[in-house]
Structures are given as C-alpha cells and as structure tokens.
Design an enzyme around this catalytic site. Sequence first.
Site, PDB file in Angstrom:
ATOM      1  N   ASP A 105       0.843  -1.248   0.003  1.00 54.70           N
ATOM      2  CA  ASP A 105      -0.093  -0.100  -0.076  1.00 54.70           C
ATOM      3  C   ASP A 105       0.928   1.483   0.137  1.00 54.70           C
ATOM      4  OD1 ASP A 105      -2.112   1.663   0.173  1.00 54.70           O
ATOM      5  OD2 ASP A 105      -2.738   0.972   1.992  1.00 54.70           O
ATOM      6  N   ASP A 151      -7.663  -7.181   1.334  1.00 51.75           N
ATOM      7  CA  ASP A 151      -6.760  -7.301   2.230  1.00 51.75           C
ATOM      8  C   ASP A 151      -7.491  -6.992   3.355  1.00 51.75           C
ATOM      9  OD1 ASP A 151      -6.318  -4.409   1.645  1.00 51.75           O
ATOM     10  OD2 ASP A 151      -5.222  -4.730   3.370  1.00 51.75           O
TER      11      ASP A 151
END
Length: 369
Positions: free
Chosen positions: A92, A264
Amino acid sequence: MIKYEVLHICKQSGARLGRLTTPHGVFETPLFMPVGTLATVKTLTPEEIREVSEGLILGNTYHLWQQPGNDIVKAHGGIRGFMKWDGALLTDSGGFQVFSLAKLRDIKEEGVTFKHHKSGAPLFLSPEIAIKIQEDLGADIIMSFDECPPPYESYEYQKKSVERTIRWAKRGKEALTTDQALFGIVQGGLNKDLREFCAKELAKLDFPGYSIGGLSVGETKAEMYEMTKFLNPILPFDKPRYLMGVGAPEDLLENVINGVDMFDCVLPTRNARHGTAFTTYGKVQVKAQKFERDMNPLDPGLETSISKYSKSYIRHLFKAEEILGQRMLTIQNLAYLKYLMSEIRQAIKEDRLLDFKKEFYAKTNYPEV
Ligand code: PRF
C-alpha cells in the site's frame, strides 16, 4: 508486470473468477491477502504464512519507510529478501496511513506534511516519494498515493479530494521507473457521481489494476455493498479490482458478488490476537467461560495445524496471556478465510454462488444485511 484474465462469470451471481499472474506466483481470484505491515504477518513465520495464504501478502509503505527505513529493506533485495518470503507481494502507498494514523496534516497539491503517529517527527509524503519507497520495497503490485477522506466530509471537499487523487495517480505513474504493477485507487466517499468520475478518469490512465479505497471507513455495510455494486459495471472489465481493507467473511462474499477480485484486511490477524476466531460456523470469542472445560476442537469443519487442540486449551492460553494462543488463532483465522475464498471460487465455477450465500448465512452467525 502482472497479467489478469477473467476465466468465468458465475451465471447465478455475476461474480468473477480470474487468474492473476505475477512475477512470484499465479493466483486464482477472488482471493484474500493477509496483511504483513512491518514485513511480518504478526506472529507467523513465512513457512506458516505459506500454509494459510494463497501466496500473496501485503506490506505497508508508511511503516517500513519509518522503521527500519526503506534503504535497509532495499539492501536486502526488498521486503521479500528482508523477511525471506518467496511468494508474491503487494504494498500500500502510505496514503491511507497518513490519513488514519498520523496527526496534524497539511494537504497541498505537492503532497502531505504530517507528524509521525508515535514520535511526532515531521514528515512529508508525495506521490513521487510513495513510488520511490515502493520501488525500494520491491513488491509485485504497488499502489498510487491517494487521499482517503472521512465519509462525513462535505461533497465539495470530496470533489476537490478526488480530483487531487486523480492528479496524484497520474504523477505516480509518471514517476515509476520499474515494471512493478501500479494500481489506481478509486475514491469519492459515498458519492456515486464522484466515484464514477474517479473510476473513468483512472481508467483513461490505463492502470494494470484498480483499487477501491475509502470504504469500510465508518459507513454502513449496506452503503459499502451498494458502492461496490455501483462500480462493478464502471471499472474496466479485464483488469483486477482490489477492495482495500475489507476482510470480514460476509464482506468478502457480498463484495465478490459485486465484482471484487482481491481483498486485504488486518481483521483476521488483529481479531486473532484479541481472542476472536473466524470459523466455518461463525465468529467465536474463545475466552468465553463456556469453553473452560470444552474438549472439542475449535473448528471441526476445517482441518488445520491447530485442529488437534481443544477449545479449553486455547482459552487457557488466552487467559494465561500465552503468545501461543495468539499464534493459534492467527493460523485459524487466515486458514478460514483461505478456505472460504476457495469455496467461493468453486461456487463461481459451478454457477451456484447465490446458493452458496444462502447456505453460508444459514450455517454461520455472520451477519446478513
Ligand atoms: N487507500 C489506501 N489504502 C487503504 C485504503 C484507502 O482508501 C483503505 C480504506 N478501506 C484501506 N487501505 N491507499
């Protein structure tokens, strides 16, 4: 680079079965990715992560940039070399952490100035810096630097923010010097017109995949499901869609039906450390008094490396604050989500995902909206 193909559309539900090819593994989608924020899926060894994942995990730019520093991770050949993970990896961008963890933000076109969430040290992140750090971390799939405003921000604010997030995505794409797969992130809060605008503008930039950000940030489940359903026909069909930070079992199922391919979330691993298990019959608080003398396994419906232990023993480990209990539930929760996603993929192949959904809510205590 990555490759993605849609293999089948479930005739009953419209859900997608796909194949995602990365430099470090080929995966069937939809899939769930365990979170390994600081180059560790908390409490597990890489060998154990292998067992309870599809072989694709997530790492975090913000955390590794600050500790131990992306230069140290880079010297090991990236996160994979650092933690000795031989599977695939996604990072990320740090965008979300800046807005969820850090204090005192000053958002400008150039980037965001903020204070470290623990030390208070002044920091600056921009689309270019987030790309540079992610190049050092070396994941197969990386994220654009985005702004994730709270859902209660005004429409005017959301509009300005989305426009900036699109410009930031473009700048990140221009800054990228590797063949890592950079995804664009769709924002826009709960405003359908802004979401549609964002998805279409990002699609023009032709990213190899698209993330859906800004959900599971305080809105209701019904609002989340409605937004993924709305985006389903708008997002490019032949590219993977990744719903960020969503991982409750019922949310995985509902959003797969709405066309999501990847997920996720810290939920399975964080819940595990607090004594909450995900099982084939629902959510369980293992510390409950009623398990004091319960000699049965936690989840008779799922064969794992912890199946042989009694609920009484696992409860005891939590009551005694023994780390092994946290490890056991981490294994259980990730193994369950892996199992759930494989069952979902099978149901898509057999065009019976809506039948599966009925059975899922009948057999478990997971909440249906
Ligand atoms: N943006 C980024 N990462 C994220 C989110 C987001 O909006 C979310 C929201 N659920 C989780 N992780 N970059």
